[in-house]
Motif scaffolding. Sequence first.
Motif, PDB file in Angstrom:
ATOM      1  N   HIS A 187      44.599  25.103  36.947  1.00  0.00           N
ATOM      2  CA  HIS A 187      44.018  25.884  38.034  1.00  0.00           C
ATOM      3  C   HIS A 187      44.032  25.118  39.357  1.00  0.00           C
ATOM      4  N   ASP A 225      29.480  34.977  39.755  1.00  0.00           N
ATOM      5  CA  ASP A 225      30.714  35.677  40.136  1.00  0.00           C
ATOM      6  C   ASP A 225      31.388  35.061  41.348  1.00  0.00           C
ATOM      7  N   PRO A 231      36.452  28.825  37.653  1.00  0.00           N
ATOM      8  CA  PRO A 231      36.686  30.258  37.847  1.00  0.00           C
ATOM      9  C   PRO A 231      35.886  31.108  36.865  1.00  0.00           C
ATOM     10  N   GLN A 233      36.628  33.727  35.555  1.00  0.00           N
ATOM     11  CA  GLN A 233      37.476  34.243  34.490  1.00  0.00           C
ATOM     12  C   GLN A 233      37.390  33.385  33.233  1.00  0.00           C
ATOM     13  N   ARG A 236      34.419  34.531  31.281  1.00  0.00           N
ATOM     14  CA  ARG A 236      34.748  35.826  30.666  1.00  0.00           C
ATOM     15  C   ARG A 236      35.643  35.636  29.443  1.00  0.00           C
ATOM     16  N   GLU A 237      36.598  34.715  29.556  1.00  0.00           N
ATOM     17  CA  GLU A 237      37.523  34.501  28.450  1.00  0.00           C
ATOM     18  C   GLU A 237      36.804  33.951  27.221  1.00  0.00           C
ATOM     19  N   GLU A 250      26.934  37.860  33.921  1.00  0.00           N
ATOM     20  CA  GLU A 250      27.589  37.453  35.163  1.00  0.00           C
ATOM     21  C   GLU A 250      26.595  37.671  36.304  1.00  0.00           C
TER      22      GLU A 250
END
Length: 275
Positions: A187, A225, A231, A233, A236-237, A250
Amino acid sequence: MKEIHCLKSLFRWLLLLLGVLMMLALFQHKLIYHPRSYPADYQPWETSSLELLRYQTTEGSQTAYYLPPKNGSVQRVWVLFGGNAGLALDWLGLLTQVNPSGVGFLLIDYPGYGACEGSASPEMIRISTREAFQAWQREYGIESQPGWATLGHSLGAAAALQFAEDHPVDRIVLLSPFTSLADMVRHLFGGWLVPLLRHHFENRKPLQVVLERNPFPAILIVHGDRDEVVPVQMGRELAALNPGQIEYLEVPDTGHNDILSKLWPRLHQEFAASL
């Protein structure tokens, strides 16, 4: 002559590139860990119920801190892990606002942090945490065998998952977790640097291990968020590994370093959850 000049230029660029790669390989520790020490006159255990746990590893002398329950015997111990620039005693400012009956807190400093000697790495953090757990058992385990839970923020989420993989826990809280340090390198710098990474925190595997337990622990993953470091994401993953067993929260308008203060009322609930 022109070809020789071109070869010399190419050779210089290759040497420069090799030098940069060696610097990144040798100094990545400083990019990942930001250890701090306590001021010499900072001794909160002299004016509170905080207790010191001293133990040895191959990295040298280590110190963890135990905050016993204010009321009643200990029924659950939360093991807390801070971020890459955090110290164990940084938690005290928040924990003084908590008074759950029967709940103690084991606060972990990584090797090289606080009063601990040595240098941090995934392996040394894991070993030091195991020894801190054993030190607690030697000191208090004769009188009681409580349940265990763990909470970690950022890098501390990886340390918390290591602890959960090695010990039975009934609750896990991960704040702003990354999927892996390799993913963070991709990243931030691109995939070409991943082969140079020497510090391998991988959060998917230990999370999958605890998800396969019966009974499995209550798991909460929280991400801001607007996290500017890890990140959203990635959080979330990790939660998507098993949405049925993992609660994902979140937090709107929240970054990496203000998530603890914004989430503190919810953490109160987690600490006081039924034992």
